[in-house]
Design a protein around this motif. Structure first.
Motif, PDB file in Angstrom:
ATOM      1  N   TRP A  36       0.866  -1.178   0.000  1.00 42.13           N
ATOM      2  CA  TRP A  36       0.000   0.000   0.000  1.00 42.13           C
ATOM      3  C   TRP A  36       0.901   1.226   0.000  1.00 42.13           C
ATOM      4  N   GLU A  37       1.334   1.631  -1.167  1.00 42.84           N
ATOM      5  CA  GLU A  37       2.252   2.761  -1.271  1.00 42.84           C
ATOM      6  C   GLU A  37       1.531   3.945  -1.888  1.00 42.84           C
ATOM      7  N   GLU A  38       1.786   5.116  -1.358  1.00 46.58           N
ATOM      8  CA  GLU A  38       1.154   6.316  -1.892  1.00 46.58           C
ATOM      9  C   GLU A  38       1.552   6.512  -3.347  1.00 46.58           C
ATOM     10  N   GLY A  39       0.572   6.778  -4.181  1.00 49.97           N
ATOM     11  CA  GLY A  39       0.834   6.991  -5.609  1.00 49.97           C
ATOM     12  C   GLY A  39       0.574   5.764  -6.427  1.00 49.97           C
ATOM     13  N   GLY A  40       1.025   4.622  -5.949  1.00 47.42           N
ATOM     14  CA  GLY A  40       0.786   3.376  -6.674  1.00 47.42           C
ATOM     15  C   GLY A  40       1.303   3.431  -8.098  1.00 47.42           C
ATOM     16  N   GLU A  41       0.655   2.678  -8.970  1.00 47.19           N
ATOM     17  CA  GLU A  41       1.014   2.704 -10.375  1.00 47.19           C
ATOM     18  C   GLU A  41       0.170   3.754 -11.090  1.00 47.19           C
ATOM     19  N   THR A  42       0.268   3.818 -12.373  1.00 46.84           N
ATOM     20  CA  THR A  42      -0.408   4.876 -13.120  1.00 46.84           C
ATOM     21  C   THR A  42      -1.865   4.571 -13.401  1.00 46.84           C
ATOM     22  N   GLY A  43      -2.332   3.398 -13.022  1.00 46.35           N
ATOM     23  CA  GLY A  43      -3.718   3.041 -13.279  1.00 46.35           C
ATOM     24  C   GLY A  43      -3.838   2.232 -14.557  1.00 46.35           C
ATOM     25  N   ASN A  44      -4.972   1.561 -14.725  1.00 48.81           N
ATOM     26  CA  ASN A  44      -5.136   0.682 -15.889  1.00 48.81           C
ATOM     27  C   ASN A  44      -6.433   0.973 -16.636  1.00 48.81           C
ATOM     28  N   TYR A  45      -6.904   2.222 -16.572  1.00 52.56           N
ATOM     29  CA  TYR A  45      -8.148   2.568 -17.245  1.00 52.56           C
ATOM     30  C   TYR A  45      -8.079   2.267 -18.738  1.00 52.56           C
ATOM     31  N   PHE A  77     -21.693   2.384  -8.874  1.00 50.84           N
ATOM     32  CA  PHE A  77     -20.286   2.521  -9.247  1.00 50.84           C
ATOM     33  C   PHE A  77     -20.077   3.921  -9.829  1.00 50.84           C
ATOM     34  N   SER A  78     -19.438   4.802  -9.078  1.00 50.89           N
ATOM     35  CA  SER A  78     -19.188   6.150  -9.588  1.00 50.89           C
ATOM     36  C   SER A  78     -17.839   6.181 -10.316  1.00 50.89           C
ATOM     37  N   ASN A  79     -17.564   7.277 -10.998  1.00 46.94           N
ATOM     38  CA  ASN A  79     -16.234   7.477 -11.580  1.00 46.94           C
ATOM     39  C   ASN A  79     -15.487   8.577 -10.832  1.00 46.94           C
ATOM     40  N   GLU A  80     -15.847   8.747  -9.546  1.00 44.79           N
ATOM     41  CA  GLU A  80     -15.142   9.686  -8.688  1.00 44.79           C
ATOM     42  C   GLU A  80     -13.850   9.018  -8.213  1.00 44.79           C
ATOM     43  N   LYS A  81     -12.736   9.500  -8.715  1.00 42.65           N
ATOM     44  CA  LYS A  81     -11.462   8.851  -8.417  1.00 42.65           C
ATOM     45  C   LYS A  81     -10.927   9.310  -7.069  1.00 42.65           C
ATOM     46  N   THR A  82     -10.269   8.398  -6.354  1.00 42.89           N
ATOM     47  CA  THR A  82      -9.660   8.730  -5.072  1.00 42.89           C
ATOM     48  C   THR A  82      -8.226   9.166  -5.297  1.00 42.89           C
ATOM     49  N   GLY A  83      -7.471   9.322  -4.198  1.00 41.35           N
ATOM     50  CA  GLY A  83      -6.080   9.732  -4.324  1.00 41.35           C
ATOM     51  C   GLY A  83      -5.216   8.688  -5.002  1.00 41.35           C
ATOM     52  N   GLY A  84      -5.673   7.432  -5.017  1.00 42.67           N
ATOM     53  CA  GLY A  84      -4.920   6.384  -5.696  1.00 42.67           C
ATOM     54  C   GLY A  84      -5.501   6.113  -7.065  1.00 42.67           C
ATOM     55  N   ASN A  85      -5.712   4.850  -7.379  1.00 39.04           N
ATOM     56  CA  ASN A  85      -6.242   4.460  -8.683  1.00 39.04           C
ATOM     57  C   ASN A  85      -7.617   3.808  -8.576  1.00 39.04           C
ATOM     58  N   ALA A  86      -8.264   3.961  -7.431  1.00 39.97           N
ATOM     59  CA  ALA A  86      -9.587   3.387  -7.235  1.00 39.97           C
ATOM     60  C   ALA A  86     -10.656   4.447  -7.398  1.00 39.97           C
ATOM     61  N   ILE A 121     -10.759  -2.205 -11.197  1.00 38.17           N
ATOM     62  CA  ILE A 121     -10.470  -3.416 -11.951  1.00 38.17           C
ATOM     63  C   ILE A 121      -8.997  -3.720 -11.736  1.00 38.17           C
ATOM     64  N   THR A 122      -8.689  -4.917 -11.243  1.00 41.46           N
ATOM     65  CA  THR A 122      -7.303  -5.269 -10.954  1.00 41.46           C
ATOM     66  C   THR A 122      -6.545  -5.566 -12.243  1.00 41.46           C
ATOM     67  N   ASP A 123      -5.233  -5.703 -12.129  1.00 41.40           N
ATOM     68  CA  ASP A 123      -4.398  -5.940 -13.313  1.00 41.40           C
ATOM     69  C   ASP A 123      -4.719  -7.242 -14.028  1.00 41.40           C
ATOM     70  N   ASP A 124      -5.369  -8.192 -13.330  1.00 41.06           N
ATOM     71  CA  ASP A 124      -5.763  -9.438 -13.998  1.00 41.06           C
ATOM     72  C   ASP A 124      -7.205  -9.361 -14.504  1.00 41.06           C
TER      73      ASP A 124
END
Length: 291
Positions: free
Chosen positions: A40-49, A94-103, A119-122
């Motif tokens: 659980w790291e701040e920033g995480g990856e760039t997202g997978n939208y 299911f909203s499209n209101e994004k949080t500080g991460g990628n969720a 949606i997870t990477d798999d």
């Protein structure tokens, strides 16, 4: 008894406020915590939208009602979890209101506030109440994970049905089925700008005692043309609103008839209304039955 939950790997950041670590997973016939989440790291990856654009766009701004939860054994037999009947018909948005991460935020008619989904990477759907900000207790969070589902392999995603499957190492699995209950105009993808629908603007309107043990409670929706309220519950209790009844939504009003109360007693009531833009819970109001 299910021995162990299948661990999901490479889950992206859900919320920066959580510290790095992992959560133990203990699964019984009617009890299943959320999957183990690591890094659980701040920033995480760039997202997978971009990678799962089709799935995200089909879910953004949509409202689903829980229709069925089945727990399958390795031999193919199934049964309903013990708490299913109390949650059937409840909705999730299911909203499209994004949080500080990628969720993104989701809203449920069960609790005020929000949880997180992604949606997870798999390619699996993941939902969590514990990563968001809501009124659910730890016990309620556990019930949510079993009855509402915390996600899994999406097996059906059509205009009317959302179904996903959560598999365990033992060979057993849950299947969750939702039916379409409403939708907004959706979102603009990964921008997190939110949908065009608003959260319900609801306030106490009136109450009427009948007999000595009944109350008719009404709330008014001040923005129903923009909130599209689809369901509501009214909570009541003698010290705090702890019990609930399903309410009727008609035009701009939410109404419930509560029976079996104590004569000449003060009750505290509140309302949770759910629409295409999410859920709203009102403040508490005092009412009284007749002597």
């Amino acid at each position: 008894m299910l021995k162990k939950c299948l661990k999901w790997q490479n889950v992206l950041l859900l919320v920066a406020a959580l510290a790095a670590g992992s959560m133990l997973v203990a699964c019984g016939d009617d009890e299943a915590d959320e999957p183990e989440m690591e890094d659980w790291e701040e920033g995480g990856e760039t997202g997978n939208y971009d990678r799962f654009k089709s799935t995200y766009d089909k879910l953004f701004g949509t409202v689903w009602a829980l229709q069925e939860t089945r727990l399958y054994s390795s031999d193919g037999s199934y049964r309903y979890p013990a708490n299913f009947s109390s949650c059937a018909g409840e909705t999730i948005t299911f909203s499209n209101e994004k949080t500080g991460g990628n969720a993104y935020k989701f809203y449920t008619s069960l609790y005020s506030g929000y949880g997180l989904w992604m949606i997870t990477d798999d390619g699996e759907l993941l939902m969590t109440l514990s990563g968001g900000s809501n009124s659910a207790t730890a016990a309620q969070n556990g019930m949510f994970s079993v009855t509402f589902g915390i996600g899994g392999e999406i097996t059906t995603l059509s205009s009317s049905t959302l179904k996903f499957k959560r598999t365990f190492d033992s060979g057993g699995y849950y299947v969750y089925t939702y039916v379409r209950a409403g939708s907004s105009t959706g979102g603009s993808g990964g921008s997190g700008s939110g949908s065009s629908y608003e959260k319900p603007d609801v306030d106490f309107y009136d109450y009427t005692p009948y007999g000595q043990t009944g109350l008719k409670i009404q709330y008014r929706i001040y923005n129903n043309n923009k909130a599209n309220v689809t369901s509501a519950k009214i909570y009541y209790g003698t010290s705090s609103p702890s019990r609930s009844v399903n309410a009727t939504v008609s035009s701009n009003y939410i109404t419930a008839n509560i029976t079996g109360l104590k004569a000449g007693t003060t009750y505290y009531v509140k309302c949770t209304a759910t629409g295409s833009g999410g859920s709203t819970t009102t403040s508490t109001t005092r009412v009284s039955t007749n002597y």
